[in-house]
Motif scaffolding. Structure first.
Motif: not given
Length: 84
Positions: A21-30
């Motif tokens: 689970t995470g945010t779009g920001e977390d996905i971007r960073r990943f």
């Protein structure tokens, strides 16, 4: 020829562990830091890529929201997603 950026980004999201689970920001960073994906041609491409990933069943919204962390986001609310 190389596949489109959005396709490479959505394929990269498949490396998120099931149940993540995470945010779009977390996905971007990943994608940018973890998988070394290059940034999109325009910052608005992130939203379209997230929408496409939802339609493809890669992620889904949880119905929960949190504040964004990036300074340019001005702490606006963003949905928390789950990797399916």
């Amino acid at each position: 020829t190389q596949e489109p950026w959005s396709s490479r980004a959505k394929n990269g999201m498949k490396y998120l562990p099931s149940g993540w689970t995470g945010t779009g920001e977390d996905i971007r960073r990943f994608l940018l830091e973890g998988l070394q994906l290059e940034p999109p041609h325009h910052h608005n491409a992130w939203g379209g890529m997230i929408s496409g990933a939802i339609k493809m069943g890669i992620i889904a919204g949880t119905g929960r929201y949190t504040s964004m962390k990036a300074v340019k986001s001005h702490a606006r609310k963003t949905e928390i997603y789950q990797r399916l």
